[in-house]
Structures are given as C-alpha cells and as structure tokens.
Write a protein that holds these residues in place. Structure first.
Motif, PDB file in Angstrom:
ATOM      1  N   ASN A 427       0.908  -1.232   0.041  1.00 32.33           N
ATOM      2  CA  ASN A 427      -0.035   0.023  -0.023  1.00 32.33           C
ATOM      3  C   ASN A 427       1.083   1.221   0.018  1.00 32.33           C
ATOM      4  O   ASN A 427       2.113   1.077   0.314  1.00 32.33           O
ATOM      5  N   TRP A 429       0.601   5.634   1.083  1.00 36.14           N
ATOM      6  CA  TRP A 429      -0.072   6.821   1.734  1.00 36.14           C
ATOM      7  C   TRP A 429       0.283   8.080   1.245  1.00 36.14           C
ATOM      8  O   TRP A 429       1.392   8.499   1.206  1.00 36.14           O
ATOM      9  N   LYS A 436      -0.199   3.006   8.202  1.00 41.76           N
ATOM     10  CA  LYS A 436      -0.547   1.810   8.913  1.00 41.76           C
ATOM     11  C   LYS A 436       0.170   0.607   8.433  1.00 41.76           C
ATOM     12  O   LYS A 436      -0.202   0.310   7.360  1.00 41.76           O
ATOM     13  N   ASP A 439      -2.091  -2.219   6.951  1.00 37.35           N
ATOM     14  CA  ASP A 439      -3.105  -1.872   6.265  1.00 37.35           C
ATOM     15  C   ASP A 439      -2.682  -1.924   4.770  1.00 37.35           C
ATOM     16  O   ASP A 439      -2.268  -0.936   3.976  1.00 37.35           O
ATOM     17  N   LYS A 441      -2.964  -3.907   0.806  1.00 37.17           N
ATOM     18  CA  LYS A 441      -3.857  -4.455  -0.327  1.00 37.17           C
ATOM     19  C   LYS A 441      -3.285  -5.879  -0.816  1.00 37.17           C
ATOM     20  O   LYS A 441      -2.020  -5.836  -1.028  1.00 37.17           O
ATOM     21  N   ASP A 466      -8.481  -6.854  -2.376  1.00 33.95           N
ATOM     22  CA  ASP A 466      -8.982  -5.580  -1.928  1.00 33.95           C
ATOM     23  C   ASP A 466      -9.184  -4.433  -3.124  1.00 33.95           C
ATOM     24  O   ASP A 466      -9.045  -3.305  -2.490  1.00 33.95           O
TER      25      ASP A 466
END
Length: 484
Positions: A427, A429, A436, A439, A441, A466
């Motif tokens: 992922n 951000w 995170k 967190d 995919k 996801d």
C-alpha cells in the motif's frame, strides 16, 4: 573444512568399532596428506571475451592454497558477468600428488555477442507499452578506438527506445565500464535520455537528461558489497501541459539536479534464475534544498515558479532472498519500502517522485516523475492516493512484502522457462500520519517467465482481494523485470 584449507588429497574412512544393541560407535580415520598449492590456471571456451577479463574475476590465484569455496565463488563471479551461459561454466581440477600441486581448468560457453530485445507490456485499462533494446554486455571501447572488433571487455553498451501508447517516446544511450582503471572493480555508468510526450488538446512535454555514477566493490562487511555514488541532471520543457493532473494546462520549464547514494549487498548465485543468496539495496536520492534559500515554496508564489526546480529526498529499501527448498524448487521472499521527504517541517512534501502502486509497474514518463511500484492483481497505478490538502497525486510512503514459489519447466541457454505462484501485499499513503503497516492491499496468483534471446517475457494472472469495483482476475503481460 579440509578442502578449504588446501587438503585436496585427504580422505576419511569411517570404521565401526563397537556395536551394542541398536547403537553403533564409529571411528573416523582421517588421512590428511599434504596441502596442495594451485599451480596453473587455464581457461577454455572464450572466443570473444578477453582472458584478462575472466582472470580478474577469479578468487583462485597461482601460488594460493587449494580452496573449494573459492572455486565455487569464482564460478559465481563468472556467472554474474552475464556474458556466459551460467549452466555451462565448469571447473576441472588436475591434481598432481607427486609435487602437491593442482592445475585448474575453467571452461565457459559464451552467450550471444549482441542482443536485440523487443517487448511489450499491457495491464487491464492501460495503454500498450513497447520497448526495443539493442546492444551488448560484452562491448570493448578500446578495441573500437583501435579499429578492432568491439567485443571482449564486458562493457555494456545499449540503445533503448520505449513507446508508451501512441503519444510518448523515450530514447536512451547507456554505457557501463565495470573496471574503470582495469585494476580494481570500479564501475562507471553513463546514460543520456531524450523523451517526448504529446498530451490531449495539443499539450506537450519534452525532456533531456544525463546521468553518471561510480560504483566500487568494498570488503566490509564482506566482499559481496558495493557502494555507488551518482549524479544526474534533467531539463523539462512543457507547453499547455496538465502537469499536476488537475486539468489546468501550464507552459514553462522545470529542472532537476539530483544526487544518489546506493549501498548494496548481492550474493545471489546467478542473474537468470537465482537459487540461493540474497540482494539488499538501500538507496538515497536527493536534490539541493532550494526551499531553504529561495521563495519558491511559498503559497503566494505562482505555480510555475514552484515547479521550476524539483525538490525532494527519497529513500528506498529493497530486499530479496532466495532459498533452494529441494530439487529445483526455489522460494523467493521479498520486501520493499520507501519514503519521500522534505527539508523543512514548515513546507509540505512536493508533487515530485510520489509513489503509485498497482499492475506490473510499467515505466512512466512525466514531469512529476512518479515512482511506480508493481502489485499484481490490480490495474496499473490503481493504488494512487491523493493528498487531501494539496490535491497532489501519489503517496509519500509505501511498503510491500511478498513471496514467489518457482520451478523451472525448460532449462536451456536459448530458452529458459519457469512457472511461479505468488502472494504479495502492499500500500502507499499520501500523508505520514495515515501510514499503517498492516493496512495492505493483498493479492495472489500464478505466472510464467520466458528467458528468450529477445529478453525476459512475463505473464501473470493475479486476483486482488481488496480491489475497488470489479473483482475480475487481472492479466499482466510484461517484458523485462523490475526490482519492485
């Protein structure tokens, strides 16, 4: 232990000295002999590659004690030159017990002298990308300047052309000299790139870039390590171009002056199909801190003034480990991470070099210079966050982990094919506070790789667990391989 300390003539005889019930006592009778010294080293099979180029990679030298580990390390170094068939590199010892010496014969089979690689990449919802790479990994500039056949010094000379969709072209001339002085492994790299992109509504973006670097092998913490220092300059010229993907056309120029430091440890056994070893790379890229002594970062400054010079610093960490489980089964574990930084807490992270994730990470040319991270099972660039304050597209942090289980189907110097199953997660951000670590995919799938005379061809079928919208399996077709 004995073979690495010169005891080529030793042998061990296990003798049963006692048997009681279900227990056996063994006595190992060791006949050491005398230590053997390397006498002559002969090389056979090189037609174009100069002999001194091969000898400078060998860890075994005349007069040294015999060492099996150094012989295997020499075999690995020859494979990593990428000019010989790694499956055809042989070492034959010729021991002479009469005078406690041994002669070594290294046999090699050269790969094709020149390559012409033609490839394409395609991911769901994306334009087709074509690339052409013509060159050789066994170039000799010295021979060319002396009117001889320009082969044999393991220099790399490539001319590359890439076409992304119908309106973008990139052309690159690249030269690499792995032993700059001829005595020590110091690599010089030089690349010149010209790019052009035509945007809708007649907008256009062109650029010219030059990059150079010096890389040197170091002995600490071991001799698998290298350090590379480089610098590059790029000039962008845009006309009615949507620079920030906000539907506003701008006209102006942007310049980029960037330095680069890379620390790397690479102990994989061969470049084509690694079965053991690891590769760890830590890279820092940084521009001068213009915001500390100019006004270009202020909100009241015109956007074209803010874009005149790129400002950022970027740190990337890439780790790959290979384990030969059993037979020809190989497990590849990998992890990647990156952070995009600023020079002052009083300014926001700029729009340049932000992270975009998804698909195969096909090359992207834009003034912003997106860093594309692959994540199979998702459309190309599908995971691209947007900063809620600045509206800049792309992440300032990313992390990714994954694994591949590989098994060869055909092992040949002309056609090497292996199948794989993968699982990966990642992922990115747009703000530091949104990060995170869990967190992620997630995706999984299968694939196949073809090492052909035209290059590396990859086919993957991945399912993104996801993914937004449709949950169909994504098909990825790519040419060449990337580190992320």
């Amino acid at each position: 232990l004995y073979m690495d300390d010169g005891y080529l003539f030793f042998h061990v005889e296990p003798v049963e000295v006692a048997i009681e019930g279900n227990k056996v006592d063994l006595e190992l009778r060791v006949h050491e002999g005398t230590q053997a010294t390397i006498n002559n080293i002969n090389i056979r099979g090189n037609i174009y590659t100069h002999e001194h180029v091969i000898r400078r990679e060998l860890k075994t030298l005349p007069g040294d004690k015999f060492s099996k580990s150094k012989i295997l390390r020499s075999q690995r170094e020859l494979a990593m030159l990428n000019v010989f068939d790694p499956n055809k590199i042989g070492i034959i010892p010729f021991p002479n017990p009469a005078n406690n010496t041994v002669d070594l014969l290294y046999s090699v089979k050269e790969a094709p002298r020149f390559d012409a690689k033609i490839g394409a990449g395609l991911s769901s919802g994306s334009d087709i990308s074509f690339n052409v790479d013509i060159g050789t990994n066994n170039f000799s500039l010295s021979n060319l300047l002396h009117g001889k056949r320009p082969l044999g010094d393991v220099q790399s000379l490539h001319i590359k052309a890439q076409f992304h969709g119908k309106k973008q072209q990139d052309f690159t001339l690249q030269f690499i000299e792995p032993w700059l002085t001829g005595q020590r492994p110091t690599a010089l790299s030089l690349a010149i790139t010209k790019s052009f992109q035509q945007q809708e509504k007649h907008g256009s973006l062109g650029s010219f870039a030059i990059r150079s670097s010096l890389g040197k092998r170091i002995a600490w913490p071991d001799d698998y390590c290298t350090v590379k220092i480089g610098a590059g300059y790029r000039y962008y010229d845009y006309n009615n171009y949507d620079v920030l993907d906000d539907k506003n056309q701008l006209t102006g120029t942007t310049q980029e002056l960037v330095g680069e430091i890379t620390l790397e440890r690479n102990s994989i056994d061969q470049p084509t199909y690694p079965t053991e070893g690891s590769s760890i790379s830590l890279q820092l890229k940084l521009t001068p801190p213009y915001s500390l002594f100019t006004q270009q970062h202020l909100n009241k400054v015109d956007i074209r003034e803010k874009l005149k010079w790129k400002e950022y610093h970027q740190t990337m960490l890439d780790i790959g480990c290979f384990y030969n489980l059993f037979g020809d089964w190989v497990l590849n574990l990998f992890a990647n991470g990156g952070v995009l930084g600023r020079y002052s807490r009083n300014i926001v992270v700029g729009p340049f070099e932000r992270f975009s994730m998804g698909g195969t990470g096909l090359a992207d040319f834009s003034l912003l210079g997106k860093e594309l991270i692959s994540l199979r099972g998702y459309p190309e660039g599908d995971i691209t966050p947007k900063d809620r304050d600045t509206s800049y597209q792309g992440g300032v942090l990313f992390n990714k982990i994954g694994m591949e289980l590989r098994h060869p189907i055909i092992k040949s110097s002309m056609c090497f094919i292996y199948a794989l199953a993968f699982a990966e997660a990642g992922n990115t951000w747009a703000r530091y506070g949104d990060w995170k670590i869990l967190d992620l995919k997630k995706s999984a799938g299968i694939g196949i790789r073809f090492y052909l005379p035209i290059g590396l061809l990859g086919l993957d079928w991945g399912y993104g667990f996801d993914k937004r919208g449709t949950q169909e399996v994504e098909f990825h077709f790519s040419m060449g391989g990337g580190i992320r």
